[in-house]
Design a protein around this motif. Structure first.
Motif, PDB file in Angstrom:
ATOM      1  N   SER A 195       8.896 -19.720  13.856  1.00 26.26           N
ATOM      2  CA  SER A 195       8.015 -19.441  12.718  1.00 26.26           C
ATOM      3  C   SER A 195       8.695 -19.744  11.390  1.00 26.26           C
ATOM      4  CB  SER A 195       7.580 -17.967  12.749  1.00 26.26           C
ATOM      5  OG  SER A 195       8.734 -17.119  12.726  1.00 26.26           O
ATOM      6  N   LEU A 196       9.911 -20.288  11.422  1.00 23.51           N
ATOM      7  CA  LEU A 196      10.626 -20.617  10.187  1.00 23.51           C
ATOM      8  C   LEU A 196       9.939 -21.788   9.494  1.00 23.51           C
ATOM      9  CD1 LEU A 196      14.352 -20.324  11.368  1.00 23.51           C
ATOM     10  CD2 LEU A 196      12.895 -18.576  10.335  1.00 23.51           C
ATOM     11  N   THR A 197       9.908 -21.750   8.185  1.00 23.05           N
ATOM     12  CA  THR A 197       9.172 -22.786   7.435  1.00 23.05           C
ATOM     13  C   THR A 197      10.053 -23.560   6.468  1.00 23.05           C
ATOM     14  OG1 THR A 197       8.529 -21.133   5.778  1.00 23.05           O
ATOM     15  CG2 THR A 197       6.988 -21.544   7.600  1.00 23.05           C
ATOM     16  N   ASP A 198      11.365 -23.385   6.550  1.00 20.29           N
ATOM     17  CA  ASP A 198      12.266 -24.102   5.640  1.00 20.29           C
ATOM     18  C   ASP A 198      13.515 -24.537   6.389  1.00 20.29           C
ATOM     19  OD1 ASP A 198      13.119 -24.631   2.615  1.00 20.29           O
ATOM     20  OD2 ASP A 198      14.836 -23.737   3.644  1.00 20.29           O
ATOM     21  N   TRP A 199      13.882 -25.802   6.175  1.00 21.77           N
ATOM     22  CA  TRP A 199      15.148 -26.320   6.719  1.00 21.77           C
ATOM     23  C   TRP A 199      15.943 -26.919   5.565  1.00 21.77           C
ATOM     24  CZ3 TRP A 199      17.466 -31.220   6.903  1.00 21.77           C
ATOM     25  CH2 TRP A 199      18.593 -31.329   7.721  1.00 21.77           C
ATOM     26  N   ASN A 200      16.949 -26.186   5.120  1.00 24.93           N
ATOM     27  CA  ASN A 200      17.826 -26.663   4.041  1.00 24.93           C
ATOM     28  C   ASN A 200      17.037 -27.156   2.831  1.00 24.93           C
ATOM     29  OD1 ASN A 200      20.057 -26.117   5.660  1.00 24.93           O
ATOM     30  ND2 ASN A 200      20.080 -28.172   6.541  1.00 24.93           N
ATOM     31  N   GLY A 201      15.996 -26.410   2.460  1.00 22.52           N
ATOM     32  CA  GLY A 201      15.205 -26.779   1.303  1.00 22.52           C
ATOM     33  C   GLY A 201      14.079 -27.750   1.587  1.00 22.52           C
ATOM     34  N   HIS A 202      13.866 -28.092   2.840  1.00 19.33           N
ATOM     35  CA  HIS A 202      12.802 -29.015   3.238  1.00 19.33           C
ATOM     36  C   HIS A 202      11.748 -28.245   4.036  1.00 19.33           C
ATOM     37  CE1 HIS A 202      15.152 -32.637   2.129  1.00 19.33           C
ATOM     38  NE2 HIS A 202      16.185 -31.882   2.475  1.00 19.33           N
ATOM     39  N   ARG A 203      10.481 -28.394   3.642  1.00 12.37           N
ATOM     40  CA  ARG A 203       9.391 -27.670   4.289  1.00 12.37           C
ATOM     41  C   ARG A 203       9.282 -28.039   5.770  1.00 12.37           C
ATOM     42  NH1 ARG A 203       4.633 -29.213   5.676  1.00 12.37           N
ATOM     43  NH2 ARG A 203       4.763 -31.133   4.429  1.00 12.37           N
ATOM     44  N   VAL A 204       8.993 -27.045   6.615  1.00  8.10           N
ATOM     45  CA  VAL A 204       8.856 -27.235   8.060  1.00  8.10           C
ATOM     46  C   VAL A 204       7.433 -26.892   8.480  1.00  8.10           C
ATOM     47  CG1 VAL A 204       9.612 -26.470  10.351  1.00  8.10           C
ATOM     48  CG2 VAL A 204      11.280 -26.709   8.496  1.00  8.10           C
ATOM     49  N   LYS A 205       6.812 -27.772   9.277  1.00  8.59           N
ATOM     50  CA  LYS A 205       5.510 -27.475   9.884  1.00  8.59           C
ATOM     51  C   LYS A 205       5.748 -27.087  11.340  1.00  8.59           C
ATOM     52  CE  LYS A 205       2.542 -30.834  10.765  1.00  8.59           C
ATOM     53  NZ  LYS A 205       1.527 -31.888  10.529  1.00  8.59           N
ATOM     54  N   ASN A 206       5.307 -25.927  11.726  1.00  3.33           N
ATOM     55  CA  ASN A 206       5.588 -25.418  13.069  1.00  3.33           C
ATOM     56  C   ASN A 206       4.675 -26.046  14.116  1.00  3.33           C
ATOM     57  OD1 ASN A 206       5.905 -22.432  11.276  1.00  3.33           O
ATOM     58  ND2 ASN A 206       7.646 -23.519  12.132  1.00  3.33           N
ATOM     59  N   GLY A 207       5.167 -26.134  15.350  1.00  2.00           N
ATOM     60  CA  GLY A 207       4.405 -26.710  16.452  1.00  2.00           C
ATOM     61  C   GLY A 207       5.175 -26.587  17.755  1.00  2.00           C
ATOM     62  N   THR A 208       4.585 -27.104  18.816  1.00  2.00           N
ATOM     63  CA  THR A 208       5.215 -27.071  20.143  1.00  2.00           C
ATOM     64  C   THR A 208       6.208 -28.221  20.275  1.00  2.00           C
ATOM     65  OG1 THR A 208       3.220 -26.126  21.107  1.00  2.00           O
ATOM     66  CG2 THR A 208       4.777 -27.141  22.632  1.00  2.00           C
ATOM     67  N   VAL A 209       7.348 -27.942  20.893  1.00  2.00           N
ATOM     68  CA  VAL A 209       8.378 -28.958  21.126  1.00  2.00           C
ATOM     69  C   VAL A 209       8.644 -29.057  22.620  1.00  2.00           C
ATOM     70  CG1 VAL A 209      10.786 -29.619  20.751  1.00  2.00           C
ATOM     71  CG2 VAL A 209       9.467 -28.592  18.878  1.00  2.00           C
ATOM     72  N   VAL A 210       8.675 -30.289  23.129  1.00  2.00           N
ATOM     73  CA  VAL A 210       9.109 -30.546  24.505  1.00  2.00           C
ATOM     74  C   VAL A 210      10.453 -31.242  24.430  1.00  2.00           C
ATOM     75  CG1 VAL A 210       8.685 -31.868  26.607  1.00  2.00           C
ATOM     76  CG2 VAL A 210       6.803 -30.658  25.496  1.00  2.00           C
ATOM     77  N   TYR A 211      11.468 -30.624  25.010  1.00  2.00           N
ATOM     78  CA  TYR A 211      12.840 -31.155  24.946  1.00  2.00           C
ATOM     79  C   TYR A 211      13.218 -31.690  26.325  1.00  2.00           C
ATOM     80  CZ  TYR A 211      17.453 -31.500  22.736  1.00  2.00           C
ATOM     81  OH  TYR A 211      18.615 -31.967  22.176  1.00  2.00           O
ATOM     82  N   LEU A 212      13.204 -33.017  26.459  1.00  2.00           N
ATOM     83  CA  LEU A 212      13.585 -33.649  27.721  1.00  2.00           C
ATOM     84  C   LEU A 212      15.100 -33.780  27.744  1.00  2.00           C
ATOM     85  CD1 LEU A 212      10.848 -36.450  27.905  1.00  2.00           C
ATOM     86  CD2 LEU A 212      10.781 -34.128  28.850  1.00  2.00           C
ATOM     87  N   ALA A 213      15.739 -32.873  28.468  1.00  2.00           N
ATOM     88  CA  ALA A 213      17.196 -32.806  28.497  1.00  2.00           C
ATOM     89  C   ALA A 213      17.721 -33.474  29.758  1.00  2.00           C
ATOM     90  CB  ALA A 213      17.658 -31.356  28.425  1.00  2.00           C
ATOM     91  N   GLY A 214      18.481 -34.530  29.589  1.00  2.00           N
ATOM     92  CA  GLY A 214      19.020 -35.251  30.741  1.00  2.00           C
ATOM     93  C   GLY A 214      20.413 -34.825  31.119  1.00  2.00           C
TER      94      GLY A 214
END
Length: 672
Positions: free
Chosen positions: A369-388
């Motif tokens: 639910s965080l909306t800031d990354w080092n002063g840059h706006r973040v839009k939240n959503g679902t992430v799929v992380y394909l880890a090999g």
């Protein structure tokens, strides 16, 4: 008699004579080597001889094989099989090099054999035409449960069946005459009727009763699949090479405004694409190919959505410029200025340099639910992380990140293993797993590219298959794809992705993670931003976080690291001076016309002196010349040479610093 042994290096004897097999045996071996059954007896008399080629089985009286051979002079001729659609030339090995007159005689013989073949072929086609008319008229409509139709998942679509149970489909010449038939057995084996014409012949699955697109495909099953998915007619060309004449006939028949779409097979040899591209360029047709090896029927069988592939979204392709510029279309971001929405992005860096920490930090910000990354706006959503790889480390890194940021839950899903994403099986495995999620992803991460790529990352063709797979995922889910990749080994290659240049060309955004040097920070540098201004570098460091309640088998506290922002390293006076001096060099290079030597920016000494004088950077020409002396290590050129930003070349210098050279070459293309 003079003794020549000293000159010849010993006693002389003529070379051993090469024994060649009889020409009849050589021709028989050549026929057998082509994959058909040779005749028992061979006669080299310059006449057409027919024989059972074995393409219809061992029994019967079928004689679709043929040969014409001449026995006088240097034996030569032609042979082939009308049923298999093959033809080859042949010349006997006489154990020596042919004389010019023999070569000319051989060319004449080949021409005579071709003329005789053509006469016989015309006769054969006439006989075949009469025969196939009878066979086609007596054949009955195929049953929907025919093994071939069932296996391919297609309907009857006008196909018929012979008395021996084989499926049969027709080939019509451009004037509408039935010229040949193709027989398809239960296992999918295909044979043409012996002697019938196939070149330029086709058959339409469906009708042109309603206006709209007409498709052209190679095989019957492919054409039937396209017709069933789109409801539009599809011409069966029966082979890749036949796509060109069949497309031309469609263009002649339906006119210049008719929309024609060629659906080529994606084969390993690229034969389908080659002929589809030829037909597309020659006759103004659109060309489409499945993203993976196989045809359109294979694509559907693997779970692909053929309608998305074949039918582009309806849109106004051409619009007035005034209307175009009045409609604002700002770039959409998941992380402002860094992670673009609906884009192909690559993050690269050397092994152990922190690239996965950076990728995780972005993704976990998006998935929380965080909306800031080092002063840059973040839009939240679902992430799929394909880890090999590195699943054990990922577990602790995610836990440490959540603890450090006070986040209790993240909307992120991880794969348990890697797969070959650029193969039909691997792609569908990923697609089916994501389709089962409660909501589609905003971002899919592939970490690392190497673990999910089938093939060679240095191959442009293998890179293309992976890029196509990523594009298909983006279309399917409307998401961004982040590829995590390695850089090269050499110092020069530390700022670019390893492998084919095709990767960089396909990216919307390219990001380098430059590992910390000494006590310095990790640098996150944007190397490319296709649609926006490049973001300024961000600096970070790995902060150790002991994970609450995590202990190893010895009872020791388990810790991991998270990426935290830090200040940019202070610029030394020397670095500032180097930057200022290089800015002068860069300005002089642009004013001098952006010359290049060996793909590196080049500036002559005279051009630099001229620029210094015009800009008033020296009080006189003598002072300007001193600024250009390499021995003056505290002056303009001396500082750039010592810092290995430029080096002497011809009557001036070339830029050898990869970052500066790359930036200058990009600006050169814009400047030109």
């Amino acid at each position: 008699m003079a003794d020549l042994t000293n000159i010849l290096g010993g006693s002389w004897s003529p070379p051993a004579e090469v024994k060649a097999d009889p020409p009849e045996l050589q021709l028989r071996d050549a026929i057998e080597g082509s994959g058909i059954t040779p005749p028992k007896d061979i006669v080299l008399d310059g006449k057409m001889h027919r024989f059972n080629s074995g393409t219809k089985g061992k029994g019967g009286h079928d004689k679709s094989g043929w040969y014409i051979a001449y026995g006088d002079g240097v034996p030569a001729g032609r042979f082939g099989c009308w049923r298999a659609g093959m033809e080859m030339t042949w010349r006997a090995d006489v154990g020596r090099k042919l004389t010019p007159s023999e070569e000319m005689a051989n060319v004449r013989r080949m021409s005579e054999a071709k003329a005789a073949r053509d006469i016989e072929l015309a006769k054969s086609r006439e006989v075949a035409s009469n025969t196939v008319e009878k066979i086609w008229s007596e054949a009955t409509a195929a049953h929907p449960d025919h093994p071939y139709l069932s296996r391919k998942g297609i309907g009857v679509n006008g196909a018929r069946v012979t008395g021996d149970g084989r499926l049969v489909v027709p080939l019509f010449s451009p004037n509408g005459k039935l010229s040949s038939l193709q027989y398809i057995d239960r296992e999918g084996g295909k044979l043409y009727h012996a002697g019938g014409q196939t070149g330029g012949c086709s058959w339409m699955v469906g009708t042109m009763d309603e206006p709209g697109v007409v498709y052209v495909a190679e095989g019957f099953a492919t054409a039937a699949t396209i017709h069933q998915v789109t409801g539009r007619p599809c011409l069966v060309a029966y082979s890749a090479s036949n796509l060109v004449p069949v497309t031309g006939e469609a263009r002649d028949k339906y006119g210049p405004t008719q929309e024609i779409v060629i659906v080529a097979d994606n084969d390993a040899s690229n034969t389908g694409q080659k002929y589809a591209d030829q037909a597309s360029a020659k006759f103004g047709a659109r060309s489409i190919m499945p993203p993976f090896q196989g045809d359109a029927n294979d694509y559907v069988a693997a779970g692909g959505d053929l309608s998305v592939l074949l039918i582009p979204p309806v849109s106004d392709w051409l619009i007035p410029a005034d209307e175009f510029c009045t409609k604002p279309a700002p770039i959409k971001w998941m992380v402002k200025n860094w992670i673009q929405d609906d884009a192909l992005i690559m993050i690269h860096g050397p092994s152990g340099g922190g690239k996965t920490f950076v990728a995780l930090d972005w993704c976990l910000h998006i998935a929380s639910s965080l909306t800031d990354w080092n002063g840059h706006r973040v839009k939240n959503g679902t992430v799929v992380y394909l880890a090999g790889e590195g699943h054990h480390g990922l577990r602790s890194r995610i836990s440490a990140w959540k603890q450090h940021h006070g986040v209790s839950s993240v909307n992120m899903w991880l794969s348990k293993a890697g797969c070959d994403l650029n193969t039909p099986e691997g792609y569908m495995k990923v697609v089916e797993a994501i389709r089962a999620l409660p909501q589609p992803p905003s971002v899919i991460v592939v970490d690392t590219l190497h673990r999910f790529l089938s093939g060679d990352e240095n191959s442009a063709q293998d890179a293309k298959t992976m890029i196509d797979a990523c594009a298909a995922l983006m279309r399917e889910f409307g998401c961004s794809i982040i590829l995590v990749h390695h850089t090269g080994v050499s110092d020069e290659a530390q700022h670019r992705a390893r492998g084919s240049s095709a990767w960089k060309g396909a990216l919307e955004i390219e990001i380098s993670v430059v590992p910390a040097k000494g006590d310095g920070p990790i640098q996150i540098v944007q190397r490319k931003s296709k649609d926006a201004e490049e973001a300024k570098p961000v600096y970070g460091e790995l902060t150790i976080v002991p994970i609450n309640g995590w202990f190893d088998e010895d009872g020791d506290q388990v810790s991991s690291a998270v990426l935290t922002q830090t200040e940019a390293p202070p610029e030394t006076r020397k670095e500032a001076k180097h930057k200022s001096n290089f800015k002068i060099f860069d300005g002089a290079w642009h004013k001098a016309g952006c010359e290049v030597r060996d793909d590196m920016p080049y500036l002559s000494r005279s051009a630099l002196i001229d620029h210094i004088m015009k800009e008033g950077l020296a009080k006189n020409e003598e002072a300007a010349k001193k600024m250009c002396q390499e021995s003056q290590t505290n002056r303009l050129i001396g500082t750039l040479v010592v810092s290995e930003m430029v080096t002497r070349h011809e009557h001036g210098w070339v830029v050898i610093c990869p970052e500066n050279a790359s930036s200058m070459m990009i600006s050169r293309s814009e400047y030109k």
